[in-house]
Design a protein around this motif. Structure first.
Motif, PDB file in Angstrom:
ATOM      1  N   ARG A   1       0.829  -1.210   0.000  1.00 41.06           N
ATOM      2  CA  ARG A   1       0.000   0.000   0.000  1.00 41.06           C
ATOM      3  C   ARG A   1       0.865   1.261   0.000  1.00 41.06           C
ATOM      4  O   ARG A   1       0.597   2.214  -0.736  1.00 41.06           O
ATOM      5  CB  ARG A   1      -0.920   0.003   1.226  1.00 41.06           C
ATOM      6  CG  ARG A   1      -2.036  -1.011   1.173  1.00 41.06           C
ATOM      7  CD  ARG A   1      -2.977  -0.731   0.033  1.00 41.06           C
ATOM      8  NE  ARG A   1      -4.139  -1.608   0.061  1.00 41.06           N
ATOM      9  CZ  ARG A   1      -5.025  -1.688  -0.923  1.00 41.06           C
ATOM     10  NH1 ARG A   1      -4.876  -0.963  -2.014  1.00 41.06           N
ATOM     11  NH2 ARG A   1      -6.057  -2.501  -0.830  1.00 41.06           N
ATOM     12  N   ARG A   2       1.890   1.257   0.845  1.00 44.82           N
ATOM     13  CA  ARG A   2       2.772   2.426   0.933  1.00 44.82           C
ATOM     14  C   ARG A   2       3.494   2.671  -0.387  1.00 44.82           C
ATOM     15  O   ARG A   2       3.497   3.785  -0.921  1.00 44.82           O
ATOM     16  CB  ARG A   2       3.800   2.221   2.053  1.00 44.82           C
ATOM     17  CG  ARG A   2       4.664   3.442   2.333  1.00 44.82           C
ATOM     18  CD  ARG A   2       5.936   3.072   3.069  1.00 44.82           C
ATOM     19  NE  ARG A   2       6.844   2.288   2.222  1.00 44.82           N
ATOM     20  CZ  ARG A   2       8.065   1.914   2.600  1.00 44.82           C
ATOM     21  NH1 ARG A   2       8.507   2.217   3.808  1.00 44.82           N
ATOM     22  NH2 ARG A   2       8.834   1.219   1.778  1.00 44.82           N
ATOM     23  N   ASP A   3       4.102   1.612  -0.924  1.00 47.12           N
ATOM     24  CA  ASP A   3       4.858   1.752  -2.169  1.00 47.12           C
ATOM     25  C   ASP A   3       3.936   2.086  -3.334  1.00 47.12           C
ATOM     26  O   ASP A   3       4.294   2.878  -4.216  1.00 47.12           O
ATOM     27  CB  ASP A   3       5.630   0.466  -2.466  1.00 47.12           C
ATOM     28  CG  ASP A   3       6.724   0.191  -1.439  1.00 47.12           C
ATOM     29  OD1 ASP A   3       6.968   1.067  -0.586  1.00 47.12           O
ATOM     30  OD2 ASP A   3       7.314  -0.906  -1.486  1.00 47.12           O
ATOM     31  N   GLY A   4       2.737   1.481  -3.332  1.00 51.50           N
ATOM     32  CA  GLY A   4       1.781   1.755  -4.403  1.00 51.50           C
ATOM     33  C   GLY A   4       1.321   3.198  -4.420  1.00 51.50           C
ATOM     34  O   GLY A   4       0.939   3.731  -5.468  1.00 51.50           O
ATOM     35  N   ALA A   5       1.373   3.834  -3.248  1.00 52.76           N
ATOM     36  CA  ALA A   5       0.984   5.244  -3.150  1.00 52.76           C
ATOM     37  C   ALA A   5       2.158   6.179  -3.432  1.00 52.76           C
ATOM     38  O   ALA A   5       2.004   7.407  -3.386  1.00 52.76           O
ATOM     39  CB  ALA A   5       0.422   5.532  -1.761  1.00 52.76           C
ATOM     40  N   GLY A   6       3.342   5.592  -3.697  1.00 54.59           N
ATOM     41  CA  GLY A   6       4.508   6.413  -4.001  1.00 54.59           C
ATOM     42  C   GLY A   6       5.143   7.054  -2.784  1.00 54.59           C
ATOM     43  O   GLY A   6       5.841   8.065  -2.896  1.00 54.59           O
ATOM     44  N   ILE A   7       4.915   6.469  -1.604  1.00 51.45           N
ATOM     45  CA  ILE A   7       5.483   6.999  -0.362  1.00 51.45           C
ATOM     46  C   ILE A   7       6.798   6.276  -0.079  1.00 51.45           C
ATOM     47  O   ILE A   7       6.860   5.045  -0.112  1.00 51.45           O
ATOM     48  CB  ILE A   7       4.505   6.804   0.812  1.00 51.45           C
ATOM     49  CG1 ILE A   7       3.164   7.475   0.501  1.00 51.45           C
ATOM     50  CG2 ILE A   7       5.090   7.358   2.102  1.00 51.45           C
ATOM     51  CD1 ILE A   7       2.062   7.137   1.490  1.00 51.45           C
ATOM     52  N   SER A   8       7.843   7.012   0.214  1.00 49.78           N
ATOM     53  CA  SER A   8       9.168   6.425   0.387  1.00 49.78           C
ATOM     54  C   SER A   8       9.387   5.913   1.810  1.00 49.78           C
ATOM     55  O   SER A   8       8.643   6.253   2.739  1.00 49.78           O
ATOM     56  CB  SER A   8      10.244   7.463   0.064  1.00 49.78           C
ATOM     57  OG  SER A   8      10.251   8.486   1.055  1.00 49.78           O
TER      58      SER A   8
END
Length: 234
Positions: free
Chosen positions: A68-75
């Motif tokens: 979810r985090r990576d899919g949202a582009g959050i590092s």
């Protein structure tokens, strides 16, 4: 829905996924993740739209949150995984008692397994602390021989490691147990894949959010645990 093969070998071990198979914890999971994302300044309801639901269904909490985090582009720098996990677990455990419910047919099928002396285990992508708390809340410890959790494996579902570990542990109680004498109850494609790769028969119990399996098909599909035909058991 596929029918049961009453001529196949009988079942001697039953491995149950937990979330949306034995219990409904959807609201607690969603609320905890929303709160955790908010700590870092993100609106989870908006960020989750950036990745499809199926990328996280049935997987370990770590794999779920990272997807979810990576899919949202959050590092990692913006949202460190170790901190996210700790914060989310705190919220989740605090929500559990009020937000989770035992699904229809769950207690009945566990009682049948116990009467028929079927080795019964929970094989969950959740943490050990979570699974044990669920067993305490619903008083399931006398119905379950052992648990395999996301803490016990290096690779989560759809990898078969969790079900192969369950099989190995069941062998301690039943030395002549074969993979095909084990039955897996799952609600997600990743769980079905894990069970089939482990060489076991799989019962699929789809929910309103389940994505139909494509690569590995279940042996049986039922509407709820109440629909399971116990004639396949020893």
């Amino acid at each position: 829905m596929s029918s049961f093969d009453y001529n196949s070998s009988m079942i001697k071990a039953a491995f149950f996924d937990l979330d949306e198979t034995l219990i409904n914890a959807e609201h607690a999971h969603k609320a905890a993740t929303e709160k955790a994302f908010a700590v870092f300044g993100y609106d989870y309801s908006e960020e989750r739209k950036k990745s499809p639901n199926h990328i996280s269904m049935g997987k370990r909490v770590y794999d779920n949150l990272k997807a979810r985090r990576d899919g949202a582009g959050i590092s990692e720098e913006q949202m460190p995984m170790d901190k996210l996990l700790d914060i989310r677990e705190g919220y989740f455990l605090s929500f559990m008692k009020d937000e989770i419910v035992l699904l229809e047919g769950a207690r009945e099928i566990l009682e049948v397994m116990k009467r028929k002396h079927i080795i019964t285990a929970i094989v969950s992508s959740g943490t050990k602390k979570y699974v044990e708390l669920v067993m305490d809340i619903f008083k399931l410890r006398n119905d379950i021989h052992f648990i395999i959790t996301g803490d016990d494996v290096e690779r989560g579902k759809p990898d078969p490691e969790c079900y192969l570990k369950a099989y190995d542990q069941a062998l301690n109680e039943l030395k002549d147990l074969h993979n095909q004498e084990c039955i897996v109850f799952e609600d997600t494609e990743s769980g079905i894949t894990a069970g089939k790769k482990a060489g076991m028969r799989v019962v699929y119990i789809p929910t309103s959010t389940s994505v139909p399996p494509i690569n590995y098909l279940p042996d049986y599909t039922i509407g709820s645990l109440l629909s399971f035909k116990t004639e396949v058991l020893i």
